[in-house]
Design a protein around this motif. Structure first.
Motif, PDB file in Angstrom:
ATOM      1  N   ALA A 198       0.828  -1.204   0.000  1.00  0.00           N
ATOM      2  CA  ALA A 198       0.000   0.000   0.000  1.00  0.00           C
ATOM      3  C   ALA A 198       0.858   1.248   0.000  1.00  0.00           C
ATOM      4  O   ALA A 198       1.945   1.276   0.580  1.00  0.00           O
ATOM      5  N   LEU A 199       0.348   2.266  -0.654  1.00  0.00           N
ATOM      6  CA  LEU A 199       0.824   3.636  -0.492  1.00  0.00           C
ATOM      7  C   LEU A 199      -0.219   4.318   0.382  1.00  0.00           C
ATOM      8  O   LEU A 199      -1.405   4.326   0.041  1.00  0.00           O
ATOM      9  N   THR A 200       0.207   4.845   1.513  1.00  0.00           N
ATOM     10  CA  THR A 200      -0.713   5.448   2.478  1.00  0.00           C
ATOM     11  C   THR A 200      -0.180   6.817   2.888  1.00  0.00           C
ATOM     12  O   THR A 200       0.896   7.229   2.455  1.00  0.00           O
ATOM     13  N   GLU A 201      -0.914   7.482   3.756  1.00  0.00           N
ATOM     14  CA  GLU A 201      -0.493   8.777   4.306  1.00  0.00           C
ATOM     15  C   GLU A 201      -0.009   9.716   3.207  1.00  0.00           C
ATOM     16  O   GLU A 201       1.020  10.383   3.337  1.00  0.00           O
ATOM     17  N   VAL A 202      -0.766   9.758   2.126  1.00  0.00           N
ATOM     18  CA  VAL A 202      -0.400  10.615   1.000  1.00  0.00           C
ATOM     19  C   VAL A 202      -0.504  12.072   1.443  1.00  0.00           C
ATOM     20  O   VAL A 202      -1.546  12.512   1.930  1.00  0.00           O
ATOM     21  N   ASP A 203       0.577  12.792   1.286  1.00  0.00           N
ATOM     22  CA  ASP A 203       0.666  14.203   1.660  1.00  0.00           C
ATOM     23  C   ASP A 203       0.845  14.999   0.371  1.00  0.00           C
ATOM     24  O   ASP A 203       1.964  15.134  -0.140  1.00  0.00           O
ATOM     25  N   ALA A 204      -0.269  15.497  -0.167  1.00  0.00           N
ATOM     26  CA  ALA A 204      -0.235  16.194  -1.457  1.00  0.00           C
ATOM     27  C   ALA A 204       0.613  17.456  -1.391  1.00  0.00           C
ATOM     28  O   ALA A 204       1.339  17.769  -2.352  1.00  0.00           O
ATOM     29  N   ASP A 205       0.562  18.181  -0.271  1.00  0.00           N
ATOM     30  CA  ASP A 205       1.320  19.427  -0.167  1.00  0.00           C
ATOM     31  C   ASP A 205       2.822  19.199  -0.233  1.00  0.00           C
ATOM     32  O   ASP A 205       3.561  20.044  -0.750  1.00  0.00           O
ATOM     33  N   ASN A 206       3.281  18.067   0.286  1.00  0.00           N
ATOM     34  CA  ASN A 206       4.715  17.773   0.305  1.00  0.00           C
ATOM     35  C   ASN A 206       5.114  16.692  -0.691  1.00  0.00           C
ATOM     36  O   ASN A 206       6.265  16.259  -0.696  1.00  0.00           O
ATOM     37  N   GLU A 207       4.150  16.251  -1.500  1.00  0.00           N
ATOM     38  CA  GLU A 207       4.390  15.259  -2.560  1.00  0.00           C
ATOM     39  C   GLU A 207       5.067  13.999  -2.024  1.00  0.00           C
ATOM     40  O   GLU A 207       6.037  13.499  -2.584  1.00  0.00           O
ATOM     41  N   SER A 208       4.524  13.479  -0.926  1.00  0.00           N
ATOM     42  CA  SER A 208       5.106  12.285  -0.318  1.00  0.00           C
ATOM     43  C   SER A 208       4.012  11.320   0.125  1.00  0.00           C
ATOM     44  O   SER A 208       2.845  11.683   0.232  1.00  0.00           O
TER      45      SER A 208
END
Length: 189
Positions: A86-96
């Motif tokens: 899984a890719l989780t904890e997507v932080d759009a503002d920090n692109e991570s």
């Protein structure tokens, strides 16, 4: 700018030895069995054993989660379920985003399946979602996983001391991350 719609696409990612497909109710029985493997539970630090209904509900709702990407790892040829990631904890503002992977049984380790799955999902993360950084934590005793992550471009960024208490012993966890440029360098090698 990252493309959050790529999380909703429920992609199928094809490799030479594994395919990554959207985790769904069809994987619930195999996923449930993987939660019973004591060594996999130790490697992932999973103390609690979910019951069958919890696993069924979890698998059935993954496609409805638009803030993360959950994929089943399917061995090719043969079509056996060998784990999930899984890719989780997507932080759009920090692109991570955070990354996790678990093979479903020890018999699947050491064959390069996890490495191929990790490379496939990182390629998707950097080229389709357009992330800049993917990070994870791994227990310091899991040397095989650490070697796989390093081969995919991850570097150790820190240590969480005594993060896991397992069978009366405390273990550190390492924080590792890969930047898009690190992944491209590792993929070229």
């Amino acid at each position: 700018m990252i493309d959050l719609s790529a999380l909703r696409d429920n992609p199928t990612l094809a490799g030479s030895r594994v395919n990554l497909v959207p985790l769904s109710a069809a994987h619930a029985d195999d996923f449930f069995e993987s939660t019973r493997d004591d060594e996999i539970r130790r490697l992932t630090g999973t103390h609690r054993r979910p019951d069958y209904d919890e696993v069924c509900d979890w698998c059935a709702t993954r496609a409805d989660q638009f803030d993360r990407l959950d994929l089943a790892i399917i061995e090719e040829p043969g079509g056996r379920f060998v784990g999930e990631l899984a890719l989780t904890e997507v932080d759009a503002d920090n692109e991570s985003a955070a990354y996790r992977i678990a093979l479903s049984a020890i018999e699947f380790t050491g064959q390069g399946l996890g490495k191929e799955a990790t490379r496939l999902v990182l390629d998707y993360a950097f080229n389709h979602i357009r992330l800049h950084r993917v990070w994870l934590s791994v227990y310091a005793f899991n040397m095989r996983a650490i070697a796989v992550y390093r081969s995919c471009g991850f570097s150790v960024e820190g240590r969480m001391r005594d993060a896991l208490l397992w069978d009366g012993r405390r273990h550190d966890a390492l924080v590792m991350a890969v930047l898009e440029s690190d992944f491209r360098r590792a993929a070229a090698d």
